[in-house]
Write an enzyme that holds these catalytic residues in place. Structure first.
Site, PDB file in Angstrom:
ATOM      1  N   ALA A 251       0.829  -1.214   0.000  1.00  0.00           N
ATOM      2  CA  ALA A 251       0.000   0.000   0.000  1.00  0.00           C
ATOM      3  C   ALA A 251       0.862   1.263   0.000  1.00  0.00           C
ATOM      4  O   ALA A 251       0.645   2.186  -0.789  1.00  0.00           O
ATOM      5  CB  ALA A 251      -0.932  -0.010   1.205  1.00  0.00           C
ATOM      6  N   ASP A 253       4.011   1.512  -0.868  1.00  0.00           N
ATOM      7  CA  ASP A 253       4.811   1.565  -2.102  1.00  0.00           C
ATOM      8  C   ASP A 253       3.967   2.044  -3.282  1.00  0.00           C
ATOM      9  O   ASP A 253       4.445   2.810  -4.126  1.00  0.00           O
ATOM     10  CB  ASP A 253       5.396   0.185  -2.406  1.00  0.00           C
ATOM     11  CG  ASP A 253       6.349  -0.284  -1.322  1.00  0.00           C
ATOM     12  OD1 ASP A 253       6.994   0.563  -0.687  1.00  0.00           O
ATOM     13  OD2 ASP A 253       6.446  -1.512  -1.117  1.00  0.00           O
TER      14      ASP A 253
END
Length: 306
Positions: A251, A253
């Site tokens: 999430a 990233d």
């Protein structure tokens, strides 16, 4: 205009064990199922940027093994330039074991492998690539010395540098001096500044501390609450989109990669870029896995621009 994004970072094959709840110390529990997918913070961020239409290239290292070939092919599938991924003949490709419970929370154990055996000299082969970029991103799943060399090249050529200090650890002073924007989560920010992130006042205090350290541009992600931002021109908070999470892997990233595809070099559109990044990560958490969960621009627009 499409941003040219270069990601310097990690390439890991992820094995996810699906469990009902996290084990207690000394406890043995059964896994409901097991899945394997391409991952690593660097790979995730690069794929998120590419799926948001950034012209994306990758600098990294894999082992001379099937896992390494798998990771390179995974990036190529998203039209990411992999010409600057080198092969380590001694160390294996990085890997991660992810424990994922029914509430969508995870615990991650990472084997660095070839990611951690990268050396600063590797950057000399990528100077032209970095010089031609708009944005250079790096994290802490590869050595800080390598990131420092890359960021020095970037600053010499007017390229904007984004540092994601994850996993949390102390940062080299020299690296701070060549970082334009730092993007920690609330835990990482507190580790670096010594100031716990609890409310807007403490977020502003974190921003003041980072400014004193030489970094004027800051984003603190705070999970399902949203993201705080601070630049010399403005500061504020962009709330997250409320969804039911299945898997929070990748999430953060996704957020950084999608943001890098949208942000202008002077950060003048930071609020709009953050909103888009929140939309992207809200879709990611509703899916399983790392790379497979990252949405495209078209998916984001279909969900939120009706």
């Amino acid at each position: 205009m499409t941003n040219k994004v270069v990601v310097l970072g990690s390439l890991n094959v992820d094995m996810t064990l699906h469990i009902t709840q996290m084990p207690k110390p000394g406890e043995t529990i059964p896994a409901i199922s097991k899945t394997n997918s391409a991952g690593g913070k660097g790979a995730n961020q690069a794929v998120a940027a590419a799926r948001s239409h950034a012209q994306t290239s990758f600098i990294g290292q894999v082992g001379n093994d099937n896992a390494g070939k798998f990771m390179v092919n995974a990036l190529k599938a998203d039209q990411i330039d992999t010409d600057h991924i080198s092969v380590d003949e001694q160390e294996g490709t990085g890997s991660a074991v992810i424990l994922l419970d029914e509430a969508g929370q995870n615990s991650i154990m990472v084997y660095g492998g070839a990611n951690q055996s990268m050396r600063p000299a590797i950057i000399s082969d990528s100077e032209a690539l970095i010089a031609g970029a708009d944005i250079l991103i790096s994290q802490f799943e590869t050595p800080q010395g390598v990131t420092y060399e890359a960021f020095k090249v970037a600053k010499a050529h007017g390229v904007t540098t984004i540092l994601n200090p994850a996993p949390a650890t102390q940062i080299m002073d020299d690296l701070l001096e060549v970082t334009d924007l730092i993007v920690p989560n609330e835990t990482e920010s507190a580790t670096l500044t010594g100031i716990e992130v609890t409310d807007l006042v403490s977020m502003n205090q974190n921003a003041d501390k980072f400014t004193a350290l030489g970094i004027e541009n800051l984003i603190i992600t705070v999970g399902d609450r949203g993201a705080y931002f601070h630049t010399p021109a403005q500061s504020g908070f962009v709330p997250a989109f409320k969804v039911k999470a299945k898997d929070t892997t990748a999430a953060g990233d996704t957020f950084i990669g999608a943001f890098s595809a949208q942000i202008k070099k002077d950060f003048s559109n930071i609020e709009a870029a953050l909103t888009y990044a929140q939309q992207a990560s809200s879709i990611t958490v509703q899916r399983l896995g790392a790379l497979p969960s990252i949405p495209t621009t078209e998916e984001i627009q279909a969900r939120y621009n009706k």
